[in-house]
Design an enzyme around this catalytic site. Structure first.
Site, mmCIF file in Angstrom:
data_model
loop_
_atom_site.group_PDB
_atom_site.id
_atom_site.type_symbol
_atom_site.label_atom_id
_atom_site.label_comp_id
_atom_site.label_asym_id
_atom_site.label_seq_id
_atom_site.Cartn_x
_atom_site.Cartn_y
_atom_site.Cartn_z
ATOM 1 C CD GLU A 47 -1.858 -2.394 1.209
ATOM 2 O OE1 GLU A 47 -0.775 -2.719 1.749
ATOM 3 O OE2 GLU A 47 -2.697 -3.227 0.829
ATOM 4 C CG HIS A 90 -10.163 -7.696 6.204
ATOM 5 N ND1 HIS A 90 -9.027 -7.947 6.922
ATOM 6 C CD2 HIS A 90 -9.932 -8.152 4.955
ATOM 7 C CE1 HIS A 90 -8.146 -8.558 6.125
ATOM 8 N NE2 HIS A 90 -8.666 -8.685 4.922
#
Lengths: 326, 361
Positions: free
Chosen positions: A61, A130
């Site tokens: 990321e 998540h």
């Protein structure tokens, strides 16, 4: 007007902006066809625009955001997809120390017109890493703009405005809203960043909610209208920064009561900042203490029963409204 | 999308929020001279400019005239100079916290960097960045950086933009030996290799990450060997030999320009001073013998020796270059001291492209 799913509205915004501006390109994990992104928001784009402008990245990321930033410095308009909001933790240096501050640190020499699209929120039994709502991390950082759409119409117009914006925008989609259907006009329009929307006009109390909680606040408003006769005004800020304080304060000066709703934990949540803004700007108009409806200060549990318990629901918003109205 | 390429321009530095301020165009943004002799004299002058600037600011810090974190590049001048000797004005460099040399070698104005270190309005960043964030977008110098290794993904992004525009520009990404153990270094290098981007990664291995010697941080002393893990060429060069650096970079840059992708270059060099101006080498337990050995390999006399021995320049010419550089340093101090401080409320500008409402500041 025709209706689209929120995910389709986002997809249409990306198609239109890539069509209109050769500087716009996408990068992220699994965004190519046939997958079209984890939530299928980028479906069809790599087929239409090719794999140069729709760029499949490896998983890291920090590199996705850093790469977007570097390209933006050379005049491009990158739209980076970080699959889940939780994963922005891996890119925090690039977002917070780099993208947010480059214009400032360089005395205005650099522009970083990037959009970081990412999916937040609970509801899929995806557990603690998540499912989070981390928007307050970003509203705390000068230099960033933070967008949280709740309807397909807003999603398309806000994404187009974000892509055209000269500053870095964190665009947080709630993963449980991708399947929400609503009216979306054909063709080009934008929803400007920094303009709130009164989703339901009312006179007795103002509920300010973000993202998926806007939809639940609207349900709660209907229920208390039926059961208690309260006329609730629901305000969706749509962008947490820039924040349309004028619309929010005008609503509270009219209703004199407020409930603040978000899915993130209450402690340190954006609702606290909003509440302070209300107290600073409309203290004398308030007839009752403001109530915050938010998640308790825990991670998100896996088991669906526990997950539902943690995330604010319609009943909790109804209870919040009744508490303020009592 | 070739037909649309001309639409793409470098991000404008125009500031709707900052009234009446025009971007200053550098008079020093001249390309490196084309002729071989002129290029060699440019290298000599550039290394001296870096050396004398960085030595002088240590004094100014001691006198209390400039504040903050200053990271000296003294001893490493051959790397920035050799690298930039083969870059065009429209190429890009991504720098580090030790960035003064990179800016000067890329054509930066010494006086505007000095003004930045003084925190004055004529500084490159109008006093908002200081030494650690020295940046000159107009020169393709995309920024020093206070976060070790953060420039690697950013350079990859610049390479991506060049790739999408279809030009033959290149990017050089500078970083130190401390950066190679940070995650984003690996992430960025892998991405540049996978996408075959026009980025040359230059590791300035000065043997120390802040105070700690490299052997305590990594098992492998030869960092260029890491390139193999990404499937790109890895080269090592004597970072105190400006001509050797220039040669190896010329080859890497030519490969990038013709679509050959990235190269990793390790330049072995040495930082004469401590990590920052407030922690001199002697104070952090550096071995005096080690320092003396490396000073014997000082890149500036090495080039001077080459120029004199080959009859490329006379001692008189080299002396006169030194005199001019010393004058430039003093003139840059005078320029900085004459430049006004920004009004404190200028701190509220440049957060966003447009000035936010007063209530938000």
């Amino acid at each position: 007007m025709r209706e689209l799913l929120l995910r389709e509205a986002l997809n249409e915004a990306l198609h239109e902006e890539m069509d209109a501006d050769p500087r716009v390109f996408l990068l992220g994990e699994d965004i190519l066809d046939p997958w079209g992104g984890t939530f299928r928001v980028t479906e069809g784009l790599s087929t239409r625009f090719g794999t140069e402008r729709v760029r499949e990245t490896p998983i890291p990321e920090a590199a996705i955001v850093g790469c977007a930033l570097g390209a933006a410095l050379l005049g491009m308009r990158p739209v980076a997809e970080i699959m889940l909001l939780d994963f922005t933790a891996m890119a925090m240096d690039q977002i917070v120390n780099q993208a947010a501050k480059l214009r400032y640190m360089t005395g205005g020499q650099a522009s970083v017109p990037i959009v970081i699209r990412t999916a937040g929120g609970a509801g899929r039994a995806s557990a603690a890493q998540h499912s989070q709502s981390l928007e307050a991390w970003f509203t705390h950082v000068p230099g960033l703009k933070v967008v949280m759409p709740s309807t397909p119409y807003d999603a398309k117009g806000l994404l187009k405005a974000a892509i055209r914006d000269p500053d870095p925008v964190i665009f947080i989609e709630h993963k449980m809203t991708y399947g929400v259907r609503g009216p979306v006009p054909e063709g080009d329009y934008t929803v400007p960043l920094g303009v709130a929307d009164v989703k339901r006009p009312g006179t007795d109390i103002t509920v300010i909610a973000t993202s998926r909680q806007v939809l639940r606040a609207l349900e709660a408003a209907e229920r208390v209208a039926r059961e208690d006769g309260y006329d609730v005004e629901v305000v969706d800020p749509r962008t947490l920064y820039p924040l349309d304080t004028r619309t929010i304060l005008a609503s509270i000066k009219k209703t004199h009561r407020a409930v603040v709703v978000h899915e993130a934990p209450k402690r340190g949540g954006w609702g606290g900042e909003l509440l302070s803004t209300i107290v600073e700007g409309a203290f004398d108009y308030l007839d009752a203490p403001i109530v915050r409806v938010a998640a308790p200060n825990t991670p998100i549990p896996f088991a669906p029963e526990m997950e539902r318990y943690i995330v604010p629901d319609v009943a909790e918003i109804v209870a919040g409204i009744r508490q303020v109205m009592a | 999308m070739p037909a649309q390429q001309e639409v793409i321009q470098v991000a404008a530095a125009t500031e709707p929020g900052a009234a009446g301020e025009q971007p200053v165009v550098s008079q020093y943004a001249a390309p490196v001279p084309a002729g071989e002799r002129e290029r060699l004299l440019w290298m000599y002058r550039t290394m001296l400019r870096i050396r004398e600037f960085d030595e002088r600011i240590v004094q100014l810090f001691g006198e209390g005239k400039i504040a903050g974190a200053l990271h000296s590049y003294v001893g490493e001048e051959a790397v920035a100079t050799g690298v930039c000797a083969h870059l065009r004005p429209d190429d890009y460099v991504v720098s580090t916290h030790r960035g003064h040399g990179h800016l000067l070698a890329k054509g930066g104005e010494m006086r505007r960097m000095m003004a930045e270190l003084y925190g004055r309005v004529d500084g490159y960043c109008r006093g908002k960045g200081g030494s650690m964030h020295i940046t000159a977008v107009e020169l393709g110098m995309l920024g020093a950086n206070g976060i070790v290794g953060a420039g690697v993904p950013i350079a990859t992004g610049a390479g991506t933009a060049i790739h999408l525009k279809g030009t033959d520009q290149v990017v050089v990404c500078f970083f130190g030996d401390g950066a190679v153990n940070i995650g984003p270094f690996h992430e960025g290098l892998n991405l540049a290799a996978t996408w075959n981007l026009p980025v040359t990664f230059v590791c300035e291995n000065n043997l120390y990450a802040q105070f700690t010697p490299q052997r305590l941080h990594a098992k492998l002393p030869d960092l260029y060997l890491r390139a193999q893990g990404y499937g790109i060429p890895g080269l090592v060069v004597d970072g105190n030999d400006v001509l050797a650096v220039a040669d190896v970079v010329q080859e890497a840059v030519a490969r990038s320009r013709s679509g050959g992708g990235p190269t990793f270059i390790e330049a072995k060099t040495y930082r004469w001073h401590g990590h920052a101006v407030n922690n001199p080498a002697s104070a952090v337990g550096r071995d005096e013998r080690e320092i003396a050995d490396w000073k014997a390999k000082d890149p500036i006399p090495r080039l001077a020796h080459h120029l004199l021995e080959r009859g490329i320049a006379t001692a008189l010419e080299l002396d006169s270059i030194r005199d001019e550089v010393l004058q430039e340093v003093e003139a840059s101090i005078a320029f900085a001291e004459a430049s006004p401080s920004a009004p404190p409320e200028a701190a509220l500008e440049h957060v966003y492209a447009h000035l936010p409402p007063r209530a938000d500041l």
